[in-house]
Design a protein around this motif. Structure first.
Motif, PDB file in Angstrom:
ATOM      1  N   ASN A 237       0.817  -1.220   0.000  1.00 59.52           N
ATOM      2  CA  ASN A 237       0.000   0.000   0.000  1.00 59.52           C
ATOM      3  C   ASN A 237       0.844   1.260   0.000  1.00 59.52           C
ATOM      4  OD1 ASN A 237      -2.219   1.625  -0.016  1.00 59.52           O
ATOM      5  ND2 ASN A 237      -2.998   1.014   1.982  1.00 59.52           N
ATOM      6  N   ASP A 238       1.895   1.266  -0.798  1.00 60.18           N
ATOM      7  CA  ASP A 238       2.716   2.470  -0.840  1.00 60.18           C
ATOM      8  C   ASP A 238       2.352   3.314  -2.060  1.00 60.18           C
ATOM      9  OD1 ASP A 238       4.450   4.463  -0.535  1.00 60.18           O
ATOM     10  OD2 ASP A 238       6.277   3.273  -0.668  1.00 60.18           O
ATOM     11  N   PHE A 239       1.308   4.085  -1.897  1.00 56.33           N
ATOM     12  CA  PHE A 239       0.892   5.026  -2.950  1.00 56.33           C
ATOM     13  C   PHE A 239       1.207   6.457  -2.506  1.00 56.33           C
ATOM     14  CE2 PHE A 239      -1.684   2.566  -6.056  1.00 56.33           C
ATOM     15  CZ  PHE A 239      -1.467   1.317  -5.495  1.00 56.33           C
ATOM     16  N   ARG A 240       2.143   6.557  -1.541  1.00 57.47           N
ATOM     17  CA  ARG A 240       2.508   7.887  -1.055  1.00 57.47           C
ATOM     18  C   ARG A 240       3.053   8.738  -2.201  1.00 57.47           C
ATOM     19  NH1 ARG A 240       6.627   6.202   3.497  1.00 57.47           N
ATOM     20  NH2 ARG A 240       7.208   4.893   1.725  1.00 57.47           N
ATOM     21  N   GLY A 241       2.591   9.953  -2.251  1.00 57.17           N
ATOM     22  CA  GLY A 241       3.126  10.881  -3.246  1.00 57.17           C
ATOM     23  C   GLY A 241       2.600  10.678  -4.654  1.00 57.17           C
ATOM     24  N   LEU A 242       1.644   9.778  -4.832  1.00 61.26           N
ATOM     25  CA  LEU A 242       1.195   9.476  -6.192  1.00 61.26           C
ATOM     26  C   LEU A 242      -0.118  10.153  -6.582  1.00 61.26           C
ATOM     27  CD1 LEU A 242       2.122   5.684  -6.516  1.00 61.26           C
ATOM     28  CD2 LEU A 242       3.488   7.694  -7.047  1.00 61.26           C
ATOM     29  N   VAL A 243      -0.844  10.699  -5.603  1.00 58.20           N
ATOM     30  CA  VAL A 243      -2.060  11.439  -5.947  1.00 58.20           C
ATOM     31  C   VAL A 243      -2.062  12.751  -5.152  1.00 58.20           C
ATOM     32  CG1 VAL A 243      -3.492   9.434  -6.528  1.00 58.20           C
ATOM     33  CG2 VAL A 243      -3.396  10.226  -4.177  1.00 58.20           C
ATOM     34  N   PRO A 244      -2.835  13.737  -5.634  1.00 62.51           N
ATOM     35  CA  PRO A 244      -2.874  15.026  -4.924  1.00 62.51           C
ATOM     36  C   PRO A 244      -3.330  14.862  -3.469  1.00 62.51           C
ATOM     37  CG  PRO A 244      -3.899  15.224  -7.096  1.00 62.51           C
ATOM     38  CD  PRO A 244      -3.622  13.760  -6.875  1.00 62.51           C
ATOM     39  N   ASN A 245      -2.784  15.684  -2.614  1.00 64.02           N
ATOM     40  CA  ASN A 245      -3.092  15.680  -1.171  1.00 64.02           C
ATOM     41  C   ASN A 245      -2.754  14.354  -0.506  1.00 64.02           C
ATOM     42  OD1 ASN A 245      -4.203  18.264  -1.515  1.00 64.02           O
ATOM     43  ND2 ASN A 245      -6.146  17.332  -2.161  1.00 64.02           N
ATOM     44  N   ASP A 246      -1.986  13.530  -1.196  1.00 59.34           N
ATOM     45  CA  ASP A 246      -1.607  12.233  -0.647  1.00 59.34           C
ATOM     46  C   ASP A 246      -2.824  11.453  -0.159  1.00 59.34           C
ATOM     47  OD1 ASP A 246       0.629  10.764  -0.722  1.00 59.34           O
ATOM     48  OD2 ASP A 246       1.573  11.623   1.053  1.00 59.34           O
ATOM     49  N   ALA A 247      -3.911  11.536  -0.945  1.00 55.51           N
ATOM     50  CA  ALA A 247      -5.187  10.960  -0.515  1.00 55.51           C
ATOM     51  C   ALA A 247      -5.161   9.440  -0.461  1.00 55.51           C
ATOM     52  CB  ALA A 247      -6.306  11.428  -1.449  1.00 55.51           C
ATOM     53  N   LEU A 248      -4.104   8.815  -0.981  1.00 55.25           N
ATOM     54  CA  LEU A 248      -4.000   7.351  -0.902  1.00 55.25           C
ATOM     55  C   LEU A 248      -2.911   6.895   0.055  1.00 55.25           C
ATOM     56  CD1 LEU A 248      -4.470   6.202  -4.609  1.00 55.25           C
ATOM     57  CD2 LEU A 248      -5.991   5.744  -2.684  1.00 55.25           C
ATOM     58  N   LYS A 249      -2.405   7.799   0.858  1.00 56.73           N
ATOM     59  CA  LYS A 249      -1.340   7.383   1.788  1.00 56.73           C
ATOM     60  C   LYS A 249      -1.887   6.308   2.737  1.00 56.73           C
ATOM     61  CE  LYS A 249      -2.045  10.593   5.554  1.00 56.73           C
ATOM     62  NZ  LYS A 249      -1.932  11.963   5.982  1.00 56.73           N
TER      63      LYS A 249
END
Lengths: 430, 430
Positions: B366-378
């Protein structure tokens, strides 16, 4: 959504035609073909595939049987009903019926003429001979087939998962370019990448990325099939082959000197507005503009396709000013060796001085640099050019002596006739 | 090849169950379930979902109807014939018939018990009550459903193409981690990422990436369904819930002090070898080891799941030495908050001093850090824990006071009974 990795994987076990349509070609080939069909239908030409990147030994990488299979498949193609309808019914550059009923009737009957293929020094010698309007349509599919067979040869060495990661990386790489480009909302970019594309599916994906990422800044694609499928503009005007063949047909130095202008005089009759784009570099931009008739200064713009792009743009701007034209009303289309930084630099430099746009080719549709070991997928410089017309050799000088083609004595003669002085060599990579 | 982006896109228009199998759960839950089913079948427990990341307002992000639909779907699941065959016939940790015929007969009849769900302060209050062996099997699917519904809520805001690029980037990101890890051929890593995964398909993809990229260094996955499908080892031993519930059942401080050892005494009877892994931190590692009976020092290793991992490993090594054991023959499994650099550091530091391995969780799957605006998938810190047993509250202290759970007076009592002194707080992110 097309799963590109799956499709590539499938390539390993079944025959998968690379070119599946006669309109999987550049729009300007069709425009030029119509012009040639009207003005020079009986000219006999020879087109030849030339790999400028000698280190890519295509005949070692690509199986001859597979290559013949792909080329034979292209000879089996004819215009489909839907394709014909699209060409007849669509609006191109704001114009209905861009293609005349006479041309369409001829095109609907067309099959591409035979080819000859042999191996020499690790390269394929692939040539096409016949009537100019027929032979010229081989250029783009021949290039696309060789480019994609080379991609497949490299991908055949890779595991299923490596392929998936490769495309994930290539997608990420392109998307990062798109994100850089969209920081400049006024930029105008078209896809000119058919001839050097990694593969058809990849070009199609790249166009979708540009549509989604750039919105109005993406002006269209040179590829007719993709333009049709993705419902975007088909983009392109004319190319070096027109002045090269017209020049080869000239019977004297005087006729030779006039040949490039005769091309554009014919074009002037056929097209208006945004299709009136001068490609001035075939025999040197500087001399071409100096000796150009005044009516050419009234054309919409120039396309810069060799040499240092900023220098060529400055030359065009100075020429327009000298002829009493307002450069800010003129279009400059850059189309040589572009990547993101070059485009952003040129945009900054010329945005207030002319109407700037870009035809982005190889580094849009084939930038796999650094993504596989030994850079085995790096783009390379493959061309397919008219080498003779009615038995006489053709010549191209361009603004980069590294791109000059033709017999040496003819190159010397052309340089003399067109008054080409010293030129700066620029390494040709893509 | 699964086209994840297409599947995610499809989620927008049809119901797509997140958990589709009762073995889409962690292997250790089944091992513990068998142990509980044998030793404490009639214990009544309450499990509760707790979102430690209060800033992620799950009840605002996730529709209650969809959540109920997913949970109800899980209640409809029962063990399929193929799943049962796999559990009965497979070799786990080198042992045939890991699951007894009695346990399997019970498991084949099992449906998960009811849940209660309400909204409170932007969070869901989701609880499960009933017999311990049944309720405990809710933990992983409940977490997986909430995690994936949150992912979907964010993805629903994105365009088709943005989703494709998102996964291309996430794949590239993970592959770069794999490439870093495989520079250390002796490293041993298992997937422990089920509970906090971005989605089922993504976890499955991550496991495939590990298989292809790490080869022998990838030791397996905690997820039984993926282990079955991808034909890799199912990995896991035991968790905090065993000592937490045993401790809550204790009738005196003396019984409480012995409870964690009683858990392992029961385990000792059931398992040998690599399944004899001590999880010492439930009520503080230091006190646990100091007061441990000698037979525990003979176990195969420890799992380090909270606090500073190097400190915990040093504590274990010192303890083994003090008990006359050779630490180089012992296994240390790190499983808390791991990412590439932490694993490489710990590997370097302990490789010659013990047998090191890693259970890589959230930052694998689950490392989607930094991949969508506002880090909404962190990733965020969602847990589902036993909060009471036979009406008494449970307590967990761990080696990080930030991870302590339970009523304050009980926490104080446990600290006294287990001799826990000052602890260093470490922020809990995943």
């Amino acid at each position: 959504m097309v799963d590109i990795a799956t499709r590539v994987w499938n390539h390993k076990w079944k025959i998968d035609p690379i070119v599946r349509s006669l309109i999987d070609t550049d729009f300007y080939k069709l425009l030029m073909c119509q012009s040639v069909h009207r003005n020079k239908p009986n000219t006999r030409v020879t087109f030849q595939l030339i790999n400028r990147s000698r280190d890519i030994r295509l005949a070692d990488l690509v199986d001859e049987g597979e290559l013949r299979e792909q080329l034979d498949h292209i000879r089996s193609l004819s215009l489909s009903r839907g394709e014909s309808t699209w060409l007849r019914g669509n609006t191109f550059y704001g114009k209905r019926q861009m293609f005349s009923p006479e041309f369409m009737a001829w095109f609907e009957e067309l099959r591409l003429p035979p080819y000859t293929l042999e191996k020499r020094d690790g390269q394929y010698r692939l040539t096409f001979e016949g009537a100019w309007p027929e032979v010229m349509l081989w250029e783009i599919p021949a290039l696309a087939v060789l480019m994609e067979l080379r991609s497949r040869a490299v991908l055949n060495q890779m595991g299923r998962f490596e392929i998936e990661i490769l495309y994930a990386r290539a997608m990420t790489k392109l998307w990062e370019k798109v994100e850089r480009l969209r920081t400049v909302p006024e930029i105008q970019i078209a896809d000119f990448g058919t001839r050097r594309r990694h593969s058809f599916l990849w070009q199609d994906w790249c166009v979708q990325a540009m549509i989604e990422g750039l919105g109005e800044s993406f002006t269209g694609t040179s590829n007719c099939l993709i333009a049709q499928r993705r419902e975007v503009e088909a983009i392109g005007t004319n190319a070096h082959e027109l002045p090269m063949v017209y020049a080869a047909l000239a019977d004297s130095d005087e006729e030779l000197a006039q040949a490039p202008y005769q091309v554009l005089a014919d074009w002037h009759e056929e097209h208006v507005g945004n299709l009136r784009i001068i490609l001035p570099d075939t025999f040197g931009t500087k001399g071409f503009l100096e000796h150009a008739p005044d009516w050419l200064a009234g054309w919409t713009g120039v396309r810069v396709d060799s040499g240092d792009p900023a220098t060529a743009a400055e030359t065009a701007i100075a020429w327009w000013k000298a002829r009493g034209e307002d450069p800010t009303q003129k279009r400059i289309i850059f189309s040589d060796a572009l990547d993101v930084e070059t485009m952003l630099d040129l945009q900054r430099r010329f945005t207030d001085r002319a109407r700037v746009s870009f035809g982005w080719g190889t580094l849009l549709t084939n930038d796999f640099r650094g993504l596989v070991p030994n850079d085995a997928l790096k783009p390379f410089s493959l061309v397919c050019k008219a080498v003779s017309a009615n038995g006489r050799p053709t010549v191209k000088l361009s603004d980069n002596p590294e791109k000059a083609t033709g017999p040496e004595d003819e190159i010397a003669r052309y340089k003399r006739v067109f008054g080409v002085g010293a030129q700066t060599p620029i390494p040709v990579t893509v």
